[in-house]
Scaffold this motif. Structure first.
Motif, PDB file in Angstrom:
ATOM      1  N   ARG A   1      -8.713  21.477   2.920  1.00  0.00           N
ATOM      2  CA  ARG A   1      -7.361  21.955   3.177  1.00  0.00           C
ATOM      3  C   ARG A   1      -6.428  20.767   3.379  1.00  0.00           C
ATOM      4  NH1 ARG A   1      -5.117  26.991   2.187  1.00  0.00           N
ATOM      5  NH2 ARG A   1      -3.248  27.286   3.464  1.00  0.00           N
TER       6      ARG A   1
ATOM      7  N   ASP B   1      -1.977  19.325   2.997  1.00  0.00           N
ATOM      8  CA  ASP B   1      -0.607  19.764   3.263  1.00  0.00           C
ATOM      9  C   ASP B   1       0.086  20.330   2.027  1.00  0.00           C
ATOM     10  OD1 ASP B   1      -0.609  19.064   5.983  1.00  0.00           O
ATOM     11  OD2 ASP B   1      -0.201  16.969   5.491  1.00  0.00           O
ATOM     12  N   THR B   2       0.006  19.610   0.893  1.00  0.00           N
ATOM     13  CA  THR B   2       0.831  19.982  -0.262  1.00  0.00           C
ATOM     14  C   THR B   2       0.084  19.774  -1.571  1.00  0.00           C
ATOM     15  OG1 THR B   2       2.831  19.299   0.940  1.00  0.00           O
ATOM     16  CG2 THR B   2       3.037  19.564  -1.441  1.00  0.00           C
TER      17      THR B   2
ATOM     18  N   ASP C   1      -1.352  24.116   2.328  1.00  0.00           N
ATOM     19  CA  ASP C   1      -0.409  24.929   3.084  1.00  0.00           C
ATOM     20  C   ASP C   1       0.863  25.181   2.276  1.00  0.00           C
ATOM     21  OD1 ASP C   1      -2.181  24.876   5.216  1.00  0.00           O
ATOM     22  OD2 ASP C   1      -1.262  23.083   6.085  1.00  0.00           O
ATOM     23  N   GLN C   2       1.187  24.260   1.378  1.00  0.00           N
ATOM     24  CA  GLN C   2       2.413  24.352   0.572  1.00  0.00           C
ATOM     25  C   GLN C   2       2.073  24.030  -0.875  1.00  0.00           C
ATOM     26  OE1 GLN C   2       6.849  22.548   1.022  1.00  0.00           O
ATOM     27  NE2 GLN C   2       5.248  21.032   1.159  1.00  0.00           N
TER      28      GLN C   2
END
Length: 443
Positions: free
Chosen positions: A3, A5-6, A51-52
Motif C-alpha cells: 500500500r 500513497d499515490t 490511497d490516491q
C-alpha cells in the motif's frame, strides 16, 4: 501487494533517464515524497495499491520542468517597458521602477503569481534571483514548489540592502534559515560583473565556498556588456572569473551570449554550467548564444525563461520551442538542437545545472516525485508520432492537466490545490495600480 500513497497511471511515461526509457501505458508509484517504482501499468498495479490514483488515459507523464533562471516577483512588471535595448531597459526603466515599488509585499505576491503561472505550465522547480528573496521562498513554500533562490547583490543600494555588506548578510541569513528544507534551497547571486565590484564578487565566491552552495550570475548577455566589462576590468570576463577563483562545478551563468572558444574552454575545464534564455535574448536583441558549440564541448546547459519583464511569460514549453528553432535558424541547420535535447535541457539537464540531479529531473526510483501530466486529447496534439517532437513543438503550458511536487498534488484538472489563484491575481492587480501611478503610466 504494498500500500502506497499515490499511483499515476493511464499515459505514456517519459522517464528522461540516461537511456531515454519510456513506458507506453505506464505507471509511476509514489510513496511519501519519492518515486518508488516506474514501469508498465500492469506490472506496477500488480505490486502496489494506493490511497490516491491519478488516471488520465492517453496522457504524457514526464518529469516536472525546471526553469533554471527567472526573477519571479517581476510578474508585477510584466510588459512595463517593452521593445528596448538591454542597458536602456535596465537603467532607465527597470531599476527605477524597482527602486520606487519593490517591497516585501510585492515580492511575496508577485512570486506567488509566478508560482501559479509556472505550476499551471508544468514547471516544478525554479531558480530565482531577485530582491526580498525570503518572501519568494515563503511564496514557493506555500505554493508547494521546489526552488533555488538567491538575493541579488549589487554595488549600489537595493530596496532590501543599502550596502553590499547588507546584501551578503541577508544572503547568509537565507542560507541558515532554509538549511535542510525539503523544497527551498539557497545560492549566492551577484547580479553581474558590471554591477558588482571585484571585492563584492570575491566575498560572494567566498560565501559560496564556505557553505558549499551554488554561485551564479548574469554573464556576457550582449556585446555592449562584454565591451563594458573589458573596459572596467582590463581583461576578459571569464578570465577574470577564473583569476578570482569563482569558476568551479557549483558555478553557473545566465545568458552567455557573447561566448567564444576561450570562454567555453574555461567553463569546460572548471565544470561550470550555463542557462540559456532564448526568448529574453531575442526580445532584447541581445544576440544568439552559441549553444551547439557549448554542448559539443560537454558544457551542461539548462533552459530558463528569465523574468516576466523581458519574456513576458514563464511557459517553459514555449522556451523549448524557441530554443530549438532559434538554433536551427541561426546556424541554418535543421538537425541541430533536436527535440529530445531541448526537453532534456528543460528537465534532467536543468537539474544538473542547479546541482539537483540527485533529487529531480528524471522519473526513476529514489527521485523526488516531481511530475507533470499533459492532457494529449486536444486537436492540436492529434495525431502524435513522437512524444519529444510534440513536447518541443506542439504542447503549450495550457495543456498541462496535473502537477505533483515532492509527492504532493499541487494542481489537478488545472485547478490549484495549494493557493487561491484568484486572490493572488487580485492582489497583484492592486500592486500594479501603485506601480502605474509611481511611473505616471497611462491606464
Amino acid at each position: 501487494m504494498k500500500r502506497i500513497d499515490t499511483l499515476v497511471t493511464g499515459g505514456t511515461v517519459l522517464t528522461m533517464d540516461k537511456n531515454s526509457n519510456k513506458f507506453k501505458n505506464g505507471a509511476v508509484a509514489i510513496d511519501g515524497d519519492r518515486i518508488i517504482a516506474v514501469g508498465s501499468q500492469d506490472t506496477i498495479t500488480q505490486s502496489y495499491s494506493a490511497d490516491q490514483i491519478i488516471d488520465l488515459p492517453g496522457s504524457l507523464i514526464m518529469p516536472g520542468l525546471i526553469n533554471a533562471h527567472t526573477h519571479a516577483a517581476m510578474t508585477c512588471f510584466r510588459g512595463i517597458a517593452d521593445d528596448m535595448e538591454l542597458m536602456d531597459w535596465l537603467n532607465n526603466y527597470i531599476f527605477p521602477a524597482e527602486a520606487r515599488n519593490v517591497s516585501q509585499d510585492l515580492a511575496y505576491w508577485g512570486s506567488l503569481l509566478a508560482c501559479v503561472e509556472m505550476i499551471k505550465s508544468g514547471t516544478t522547480t525554479f531558480s530565482d534571483m531577485y530582491i526580498f528573496e525570503d518572501e519568494t521562498a515563503r511564496a514557493a513554500k506555500q505554493a508547494g514548489m521546489r526552488c533555488l533562490i538567491g538575493e541579488v547583490l549589487f554595488d549600489f543600494p537595493s530596496p532590501n540592502a543599502k550596502t553590499p555588506e547588507e546584501g551578503l548578510e541577508y544572503t547568509e541569513k537565507l542560507i541558515l534559515k532554509w538549511a535542510d528544507d525539503p523544497l527551498i534551497n539557497v545560492m549566492v547571486e551577484p547580479h553581474s560583473l558590471y554591477t558588482c565590484s571585484p571585492d563584492l564578487l570575491k566575498a560572494a565566491s567566498d560565501m559560496s565556498n564556505r557553505y558549499q552552495v551554488p554561485l551564479s550570475t548574469h554573464l556576457l548577455e550582449n556585446k555592449n556588456e562584454a565591451r563594458q566589462i573589458k573596459e572596467k576590468l582590463g581583461t576578459r570576463a571569464t578570465s577574470f572569473l577564473e583569476e578570482m577563483g569563482m569558476l568551479n562545478e557549483r558555478f553557473f551563468a545566465f545568458h552567455c551570449v557573447v561566448f567564444d572558444d576561450d570562454d567555453m574552454r574555461l567553463f569546460t575545464d572548471h565544470g561550470c554550467k550555463v542557462v540559456h534564455n532564448p526568448e529574453s535574448n531575442m526580445k532584447l536583441a541581445s544576440g544568439v548564444a552559441p549553444i551547439s558549440a557549448m554542448l559539443h564541448r560537454g558544457i551542461t546547459v539548462g533552459l530558463g525563461t528569465d523574468g516576466c519583464a523581458s519574456n513576458n511569460n514563464l511557459d517553459m514549453f514555449q522556451e523549448m520551442d524557441s530554443a530549438a528553432k532559434l538554433e536551427k535558424s541561426s546556424l541554418l541547420d535543421p538537425t541541430v538542437m533536436p527535440a529530445e535535447k531541448v526537453v532534456r535541457m528543460a528537465t534532467c539537464d536543468g537539474a544538473k545545472v542547479l546541482g539537483m540531479e540527485n533529487q529531480t529531473g528524471i522519473i526513476e526510483p529514489g527521485k523526488k516525485a516531481d511530475i507533470c501530466i499533459i492532457d494529449m486529447n486536444k486537436p492540436h496534439l492529434t495525431p502524435m508520432y513522437d512524444e519529444y517532437s510534440h513536447l518541443a513543438y506542439c504542447v503549450s503550458g495550457a495543456d498541462v492537466d496535473t502537477v505533483l511536487i515532492n509527492g504532493q498534488v499541487v494542481m489537478r484538472g488545472r485547478r490549484m490545490t495549494t493557493v487561491d489563484e484568484q486572490e493572488i491575481m487580485d492582489r497583484v492587480r492592486e500592486i500594479a495600480e501603485g506601480i502605474r501611478k509611481s511611473l505616471n503610466l497611462n491606464p
